[in-house]
Design a protein around this motif. Structure first.
Motif, PDB file in Angstrom:
ATOM      1  N   GLU A 125       0.825  -1.213   0.000  1.00 56.18           N
ATOM      2  CA  GLU A 125       0.000   0.000   0.000  1.00 56.18           C
ATOM      3  C   GLU A 125       0.856   1.259   0.000  1.00 56.18           C
ATOM      4  OE1 GLU A 125       0.541  -0.902   4.417  1.00 56.18           O
ATOM      5  OE2 GLU A 125       0.309  -2.025   2.553  1.00 56.18           O
ATOM      6  N   LEU A 155      -6.052  -2.546   1.828  1.00 55.65           N
ATOM      7  CA  LEU A 155      -6.317  -2.929   0.442  1.00 55.65           C
ATOM      8  C   LEU A 155      -6.820  -1.757  -0.390  1.00 55.65           C
ATOM      9  CD1 LEU A 155      -6.313  -5.415  -1.447  1.00 55.65           C
ATOM     10  CD2 LEU A 155      -8.715  -5.752  -0.863  1.00 55.65           C
ATOM     11  N   SER A 156      -7.593  -0.866   0.220  1.00 56.26           N
ATOM     12  CA  SER A 156      -8.165   0.250  -0.538  1.00 56.26           C
ATOM     13  C   SER A 156      -7.096   1.236  -1.006  1.00 56.26           C
ATOM     14  CB  SER A 156      -9.218   0.979   0.303  1.00 56.26           C
ATOM     15  OG  SER A 156      -8.621   1.573   1.439  1.00 56.26           O
ATOM     16  N   PRO A 159      -3.963   0.424  -6.018  1.00 53.61           N
ATOM     17  CA  PRO A 159      -4.758   0.530  -7.252  1.00 53.61           C
ATOM     18  C   PRO A 159      -5.453  -0.795  -7.545  1.00 53.61           C
ATOM     19  CG  PRO A 159      -2.525   1.375  -7.572  1.00 53.61           C
ATOM     20  CD  PRO A 159      -2.532   0.708  -6.237  1.00 53.61           C
ATOM     21  N   GLU A 160      -6.698  -0.738  -8.011  1.00 51.48           N
ATOM     22  CA  GLU A 160      -7.476  -1.960  -8.248  1.00 51.48           C
ATOM     23  C   GLU A 160      -6.778  -2.913  -9.209  1.00 51.48           C
ATOM     24  OE1 GLU A 160     -11.420  -1.060  -9.470  1.00 51.48           O
ATOM     25  OE2 GLU A 160     -11.908   0.042  -7.638  1.00 51.48           O
ATOM     26  N   THR A 161      -5.930  -2.373 -10.080  1.00 53.13           N
ATOM     27  CA  THR A 161      -5.259  -3.211 -11.073  1.00 53.13           C
ATOM     28  C   THR A 161      -4.322  -4.235 -10.437  1.00 53.13           C
ATOM     29  OG1 THR A 161      -3.706  -1.377 -11.287  1.00 53.13           O
ATOM     30  CG2 THR A 161      -5.384  -1.603 -13.002  1.00 53.13           C
ATOM     31  N   PRO A 163      -4.681  -5.911  -7.124  1.00 56.35           N
ATOM     32  CA  PRO A 163      -5.423  -7.082  -6.617  1.00 56.35           C
ATOM     33  C   PRO A 163      -6.069  -7.913  -7.719  1.00 56.35           C
ATOM     34  CG  PRO A 163      -5.952  -5.128  -5.339  1.00 56.35           C
ATOM     35  CD  PRO A 163      -5.137  -4.665  -6.498  1.00 56.35           C
ATOM     36  N   SER A 164      -6.476  -7.270  -8.817  1.00 63.54           N
ATOM     37  CA  SER A 164      -7.163  -8.007  -9.888  1.00 63.54           C
ATOM     38  C   SER A 164      -6.232  -8.995 -10.584  1.00 63.54           C
ATOM     39  CB  SER A 164      -7.744  -7.036 -10.912  1.00 63.54           C
ATOM     40  OG  SER A 164      -6.705  -6.362 -11.614  1.00 63.54           O
TER      41      SER A 164
END
Length: 331
Positions: A125, A155-156, A159-161, A163-164
């Motif tokens: 993070e 986790l927030s 960037p979402e990229t 974890p995806s």
């Protein structure tokens, strides 16, 4: 701190352990290229990352076996040459993009001793946007011999990229009784009073409990948080100022004191509905949910102000004044 060298030695989080045990099986059928271990600080993400990394280079049975040369290197002081760790450098607040680029270069160097190579990123993070973007390409198309293990408290903040492109696995704190059983086994000589305080400090978070037992400064900060709340609950303004005066010029200590006091106030407020035998009776009786909520808002406010480098002396004065208001207010 007791060294955990197997999945069996890790407390709780049975579903996560089941996934990782299957990933570490010799046939590699269930192994994926990247795992993201996330959850609150103190839940054992770095410990579990080390166990998984050792399991992936292990040459024995029941991986990690802890006995083969590869395991001894993985858990040893010098480490295993095919397990690389990257973290934010000491004194820095962000994970620099240069470190990610270095890891990316290392990713394409084949293992030196076995069939697998492991790259661990701790506290991901703390990566800025440039660092996270530099990681994406190799996360999308890693070499077949490589496994990434990424740890993250928040986790927030990623960037979402990221974890995806991973298998995300959340680690949870333990039920207090389960944590107590683990601590009693791990620290048989600690003494009942110190263990009680460690369990009060952790409230199911083994990392915090272990720090209380092993780090004198961490223990002193928690003891100060407890004294702060006692002073607030009993309306003793001088004692409140005495505690806060210890943190004049100690930014790191204050940053630990604030969440510790916040957590303890929440536990005291819950004790009225869910009895907790380790919460001091004076706190449970006098810190109501509204008072705990007022303190939570104040702690959040102070931490936000610290992020923009407001003078710590001014902050301590402000904190003391607002604590006095909470003490005097009728809830």
């Amino acid at each position: 701190m007791p060294v955990i060298r197997s999945f069996d030695g890790f407390a709780g989080n049975a579903r996560v352990l089941s996934v990782l045990r299957r990933a570490a099986a010799p046939d590699g059928r269930f192994l994926r290229h990247a795992y993201l271990l996330y959850g609150a600080a103190g839940t054992g993400k770095k410990t579990l990352a080390a166990v998984l990394a050792a399991a992936l280079v292990c040459e024995g049975e029941g991986r990690p076996c802890g006995e083969c040369p590869a395991c001894k290197k993985a858990f040893g002081a010098l480490g295993h040459p095919d397990i690389l760790r990257f973290r934010t450098p000491e004194g820095k607040t962000q994970f620099p993009v240069e470190l990610v680029r270095k890891a990316r270069e290392e990713a394409y160097v084949r293992p030196t001793e076995g069939d697998r190579k492991v790259i661990i990123f701790e506290n991901a993070e703390e990566m800025n946007a440039s660092a996270a973007n530099a990681l994406l390409k190799v996360l999308e198309e890693p070499p077949p011999y490589l496994t990434f293990i990424i740890t993250c408290d928040n986790l927030s903040a990623l960037p979402e990229t990221v974890p995806s492109r991973c298998v995300p696995l959340e680690l949870h704190e333990l039920a207090p009784r389960r944590a107590e059983q683990w601590l009693l086994r791990a620290y048989p000589d600690a003494g009942p009073e110190k263990l009680d305080m460690a369990m009060l400090c952790g409230d199911g978070n083994l990392g915090r409990s272990i720090r209380y037992l092993e780090d004198e400064k961490a223990a002193a900060v928690f003891d100060s948080a407890l004294q702060l709340l006692r002073a607030m609950a009993e309306g003793r303004e001088f004692d409140l100022l005495t505690v806060l005066s210890r943190f004049e010029g100690d930014r790191a200590g204050l940053l630990e004191l604030l969440p510790a006091a916040d957590r303890m106030a929440g536990a005291a407020a819950r004790a009225a509905f869910l009895p907790a035998d380790r919460v001091p009776a004076a706190l449970a009786a006098r810190i109501s949910p509204p008072r705990a909520e007022a303190l939570h808002r104040l702690v959040t406010d102070i931490r936000e102000r610290m992020r923009v480098n407001v003078s710590q002396s001014l902050l301590l004065g402000y904190f003391a004044g607002q604590m006095k208001r909470i003490m005097e207010e009728v809830f």
